[in-house]
Design a protein around this motif. Structure first.
Motif, PDB file in Angstrom:
ATOM      1  N   GLY A 186     -19.021   3.738  10.576  1.00 21.25           N
ATOM      2  CA  GLY A 186     -19.630   4.787   9.751  1.00 21.25           C
ATOM      3  C   GLY A 186     -18.609   5.685   9.059  1.00 21.25           C
ATOM      4  O   GLY A 186     -18.961   6.731   8.525  1.00 21.25           O
ATOM      5  N   GLY A 187     -17.350   5.284   9.092  1.00 17.29           N
ATOM      6  CA  GLY A 187     -16.295   6.134   8.549  1.00 17.29           C
ATOM      7  C   GLY A 187     -16.170   6.054   7.043  1.00 17.29           C
ATOM      8  O   GLY A 187     -16.876   5.311   6.374  1.00 17.29           O
ATOM      9  N   ARG A 188     -15.270   6.869   6.514  1.00 15.47           N
ATOM     10  CA  ARG A 188     -15.061   6.914   5.077  1.00 15.47           C
ATOM     11  C   ARG A 188     -13.568   6.864   4.747  1.00 15.47           C
ATOM     12  O   ARG A 188     -12.754   7.440   5.462  1.00 15.47           O
ATOM     13  CB  ARG A 188     -15.698   8.173   4.480  1.00 15.47           C
ATOM     14  CG  ARG A 188     -17.231   8.064   4.414  1.00 15.47           C
ATOM     15  CD  ARG A 188     -17.868   9.356   3.964  1.00 15.47           C
ATOM     16  NE  ARG A 188     -17.653  10.424   4.918  1.00 15.47           N
ATOM     17  CZ  ARG A 188     -17.343  11.671   4.581  1.00 15.47           C
ATOM     18  NH1 ARG A 188     -17.211  12.011   3.307  1.00 15.47           N
ATOM     19  NH2 ARG A 188     -17.172  12.593   5.507  1.00 15.47           N
ATOM     20  N   ILE A 189     -13.265   6.176   3.641  1.00 16.68           N
ATOM     21  CA  ILE A 189     -11.882   6.038   3.184  1.00 16.68           C
ATOM     22  C   ILE A 189     -11.788   6.602   1.770  1.00 16.68           C
ATOM     23  O   ILE A 189     -12.696   6.401   0.960  1.00 16.68           O
ATOM     24  CB  ILE A 189     -11.455   4.553   3.136  1.00 16.68           C
ATOM     25  CG1 ILE A 189     -11.699   3.856   4.484  1.00 16.68           C
ATOM     26  CG2 ILE A 189      -9.993   4.412   2.734  1.00 16.68           C
ATOM     27  CD1 ILE A 189     -11.500   2.346   4.433  1.00 16.68           C
ATOM     28  N   ALA A 190     -10.700   7.298   1.492  1.00 21.08           N
ATOM     29  CA  ALA A 190     -10.446   7.748   0.119  1.00 21.08           C
ATOM     30  C   ALA A 190      -9.122   7.160  -0.346  1.00 21.08           C
ATOM     31  O   ALA A 190      -8.169   7.079   0.437  1.00 21.08           O
ATOM     32  CB  ALA A 190     -10.396   9.274   0.073  1.00 21.08           C
ATOM     33  N   PHE A 191      -9.075   6.711  -1.593  1.00 23.73           N
ATOM     34  CA  PHE A 191      -7.830   6.200  -2.170  1.00 23.73           C
ATOM     35  C   PHE A 191      -7.343   7.127  -3.270  1.00 23.73           C
ATOM     36  O   PHE A 191      -8.127   7.550  -4.132  1.00 23.73           O
ATOM     37  CB  PHE A 191      -8.040   4.795  -2.765  1.00 23.73           C
ATOM     38  CG  PHE A 191      -7.888   3.695  -1.745  1.00 23.73           C
ATOM     39  CD1 PHE A 191      -6.668   3.093  -1.516  1.00 23.73           C
ATOM     40  CD2 PHE A 191      -8.988   3.268  -1.019  1.00 23.73           C
ATOM     41  CE1 PHE A 191      -6.527   2.087  -0.569  1.00 23.73           C
ATOM     42  CE2 PHE A 191      -8.869   2.256  -0.073  1.00 23.73           C
ATOM     43  CZ  PHE A 191      -7.625   1.663   0.152  1.00 23.73           C
ATOM     44  N   ALA A 192      -6.046   7.422  -3.237  1.00 23.20           N
ATOM     45  CA  ALA A 192      -5.424   8.226  -4.292  1.00 23.20           C
ATOM     46  C   ALA A 192      -5.447   7.434  -5.598  1.00 23.20           C
ATOM     47  O   ALA A 192      -5.533   6.203  -5.586  1.00 23.20           O
ATOM     48  CB  ALA A 192      -3.987   8.558  -3.901  1.00 23.20           C
ATOM     49  N   PRO A 193      -5.362   8.116  -6.752  1.00 22.15           N
ATOM     50  CA  PRO A 193      -5.325   7.399  -8.022  1.00 22.15           C
ATOM     51  C   PRO A 193      -4.078   6.518  -8.123  1.00 22.15           C
ATOM     52  O   PRO A 193      -3.010   6.894  -7.665  1.00 22.15           O
ATOM     53  CB  PRO A 193      -5.259   8.505  -9.079  1.00 22.15           C
ATOM     54  CG  PRO A 193      -5.380   9.794  -8.374  1.00 22.15           C
ATOM     55  CD  PRO A 193      -5.289   9.570  -6.905  1.00 22.15           C
ATOM     56  N   VAL A 194      -4.268   5.333  -8.716  1.00 19.14           N
ATOM     57  CA  VAL A 194      -3.167   4.406  -8.972  1.00 19.14           C
ATOM     58  C   VAL A 194      -3.144   4.198 -10.486  1.00 19.14           C
ATOM     59  O   VAL A 194      -4.195   3.945 -11.081  1.00 19.14           O
ATOM     60  CB  VAL A 194      -3.420   3.061  -8.240  1.00 19.14           C
ATOM     61  CG1 VAL A 194      -2.374   2.028  -8.617  1.00 19.14           C
ATOM     62  CG2 VAL A 194      -3.451   3.279  -6.722  1.00 19.14           C
ATOM     63  N   PRO A 195      -1.985   4.343 -11.128  1.00 18.70           N
ATOM     64  CA  PRO A 195      -1.964   4.197 -12.590  1.00 18.70           C
ATOM     65  C   PRO A 195      -2.477   2.832 -13.038  1.00 18.70           C
ATOM     66  O   PRO A 195      -2.198   1.823 -12.390  1.00 18.70           O
ATOM     67  CB  PRO A 195      -0.483   4.364 -12.961  1.00 18.70           C
ATOM     68  CG  PRO A 195       0.273   4.422 -11.682  1.00 18.70           C
ATOM     69  CD  PRO A 195      -0.680   4.636 -10.558  1.00 18.70           C
ATOM     70  N   ASP A 196      -3.232   2.811 -14.110  1.00 17.06           N
ATOM     71  CA  ASP A 196      -3.894   1.575 -14.545  1.00 17.06           C
ATOM     72  C   ASP A 196      -3.013   0.774 -15.504  1.00 17.06           C
ATOM     73  O   ASP A 196      -3.461   0.329 -16.550  1.00 17.06           O
ATOM     74  CB  ASP A 196      -5.238   1.929 -15.189  1.00 17.06           C
ATOM     75  CG  ASP A 196      -6.258   0.812 -15.012  1.00 17.06           C
ATOM     76  OD1 ASP A 196      -6.221   0.136 -13.970  1.00 17.06           O
ATOM     77  OD2 ASP A 196      -7.067   0.611 -15.928  1.00 17.06           O
ATOM     78  N   THR A 197      -1.757   0.585 -15.123  1.00 14.48           N
ATOM     79  CA  THR A 197      -0.839  -0.198 -15.951  1.00 14.48           C
ATOM     80  C   THR A 197      -0.205  -1.260 -15.089  1.00 14.48           C
ATOM     81  O   THR A 197      -0.083  -1.094 -13.877  1.00 14.48           O
ATOM     82  CB  THR A 197       0.304   0.689 -16.506  1.00 14.48           C
ATOM     83  OG1 THR A 197       0.944   1.335 -15.390  1.00 14.48           O
ATOM     84  CG2 THR A 197      -0.219   1.734 -17.459  1.00 14.48           C
ATOM     85  N   GLY A 198       0.224  -2.378 -15.710  1.00 13.57           N
ATOM     86  CA  GLY A 198       0.896  -3.456 -14.976  1.00 13.57           C
ATOM     87  C   GLY A 198       0.073  -3.875 -13.769  1.00 13.57           C
ATOM     88  O   GLY A 198      -1.142  -4.070 -13.862  1.00 13.57           O
TER      89      GLY A 198
END
Ligand code: TXA
Ligand code: MG
Length: 314
Positions: free
Chosen positions: A285-297
Motif C-alpha cells: 500500500g506504499g507510495r513512491i515519488a520520482f524526481a524530474p528527469v530531463p527529457d533529453t537523450g
C-alpha cells in the motif's frame, strides 16, 4: 573516433578487450550488424540505448556462442529445443524464461522475466563471442528509426563517434533481422525474419500463431509482464510527501537516487533496480515519488518507462 577493426585475430582480440571494458563494439552477424555491449553490465547496456537514441527501453537480444551458454541464463523448453536444434546457429531468436541469478542486466530484458536469445552463425560473431566469453546484448547497429546496417560502412554512417569500434566483416548474407519466436508452451511468431514461417512450421509440425511485437507491448496482458511496482507512483516530485519513498535525481535528494550527479547513463543503468528497491521500501500500500528527469537523450527512455510505471492499472 570510432575505430574500424580488421576481421583477424588482432581485431577480434581488440573488440573483446573493448567489450570487457564496458565499451560498445558493432559486429557482423549473418542477419545485420549488431551493436554489442556486455549484457551483464548495466552501464554498457544503458550506453546501447543512448548510442541508438532509442526513446524507450525495448528489450534487446542476447547473443551467445552455443546452447550450453544459453542454458546457463535461460530455460530451454521442449519446443524451444526442437527449434534450437533445427536452426541454431542461425537467424532465429527464441524468447525463453530467464533463469534466476542469470546475471543479465534488467535493462536488457526491460524488466521482463523472459529473455530473447540467439546463437549467430557468422564466423566472426562466433569468434568474438568465444573471445569475449560472455553474453552480448546487441540490437541492430543503427540509430533508432533508421534502416538496419548490413555493412560496416552503414554502421559508421549512423553511429560514428558514438561507439568505440566496428568489426568489419563485409556484407551480411541474410540482410534482414532474425525471426523471433516465443516457443513454449505454444509457439508464437513475434517478428518475421531470416527463417521463414513455413520452415519453422515444418520443423514444429504445427502451424505457428502470430503475436504482436512483445517488445512494444500493446495489450494489457503483455504490459502486465513488465515489472510493475505494487506501490503507487508520483512523477516530477521535488520532495517526498508524508509516507512516500522519494527516488531523487541530481539536486533532488531522496532516500534513493537514480543518479546523485545527474548522469543519465547512470540513471538508466539503475532504473529497474531502483523501481524494485523503492517498491520494497514503500511496502504494501506504499507510495513512491520520482524526481524530474530531463527529457533529453536517455532521459526520454527513462521518462517513458516511469510514465508507464505510474499509469493507472486495471
Ligand atoms: O537479427 C537480429 O536479430 C539482430 C542481430 C544484431 O542479431 N538483432 C536485433 O535485435 O534485431 P533487436 O534488439 O533490435 O531486437 C529486439 C527485439 C525487440 O524489439 C522485441 O521485439 C524482441 O526483440 N524481444 C527482445 N526481448 C524480448 C522478450 N523478452 N520478449 C519478447 N520479445 C522480445
Ligand atoms: Mg532494429
Amino acid at each position: 573516433m570510432t575505430r574500424t577493426l580488421a576481421p583477424d585475430d588482432a581485431g577480434i582480440a581488440e573488440a573483446a578487450r573493448l567489450l570487457a571494458a564496458g565499451e560498445l563494439v558493432a559486429f557482423p552477424t549473418e542477419t545485420v550488424y549488431g551493436l554489442g555491449g556486455d549484457a551483464r553490465d548495466d552501464r554498457a547496456v544503458a550506453r546501447i540505448y543512448e548510442a541508438k537514441g532509442r526513446p524507450s527501453f525495448n528489450p534487446l537480444i542476447v547473443h551467445l556462442p552455443d546452447l550450453a551458454a544459453v542454458e546457463r541464463i535461460a530455460e530451454v523448453g521442449p519446443k524451444a529445443r526442437i527449434l534450437a536444434q533445427a536452426f541454431w546457429p542461425g537467424p532465429l531468436t527464441l524468447v525463453l524464461p530467464l533463469r534466476a541469478g542469470a546475471g543479465i542486466s534488467p535493462l536488457v530484458t526491460a524488466g521482463l522475466d523472459t529473455v530473447a536469445v540467439r546463437i549467430p552463425a557468422h564466423p566472426l560473431a562466433q569468434r568474438l563471442l568465444q573471445a569475449f566469453g560472455g553474453p552480448l546484448a546487441a540490437p541492430s547497429a543503427n540509430p533508432s528509426g533508421r534502416v538496419s546496417p548490413t555493412r560496416a560502412g552503414h554502421v559508421l554512417e549512423g553511429l560514428s563517434g558514438r561507439i568505440a569500434a566496428v568489426l568489419d566483416g563485409g556484407a551480411c548474407a541474410v540482410g534482414l533481422e532474425s525471426t523471433i519466436v516465443l516457443a513454449d508452451p505454444d509457439p508464437v511468431l513475434l517478428r518475421p525474419g531470416g527463417v521463414p514461417v513455413e520452415v519453422l512450421e515444418a520443423a514444429l509440425g504445427a502451424p505457428l500463431a502470430t503475436g504482436g511485437d512483445a517488445g512494444k507491448p500493446t495489450s494489457p496482458g503483455q504490459l502486465a509482464s513488465h515489472y510493475a511496482p505494487e506501490a503507487a507512483i508520483r512523477l516530477e516530485a521535488l520532495e517526498a510527501r508524508s509516507g512516500e519513498v522519494l527516488v531523487g535525481f541530481g539536486p533532488v535528494r531522496g532516500r534513493l537516487s537514480l543518479s546523485e550527479s545527474g548522469d543519465l547513463v547512470e540513471a538508466a543503468a539503475r532504473l529497474f533496480q531502483m523501481l524494485r528497491e523503492a517498491d520494497r521500501l514503500a511496502g504494501p500500500g506504499g507510495r513512491i515519488a520520482f524526481a524530474p528527469v530531463p527529457d533529453t537523450g536517455l532521459g526520454r527512455a527513462i521518462n517513458d518507462r516511469l510514465r508507464r510505471a505510474a499509469a493507472p492499472r486495471g
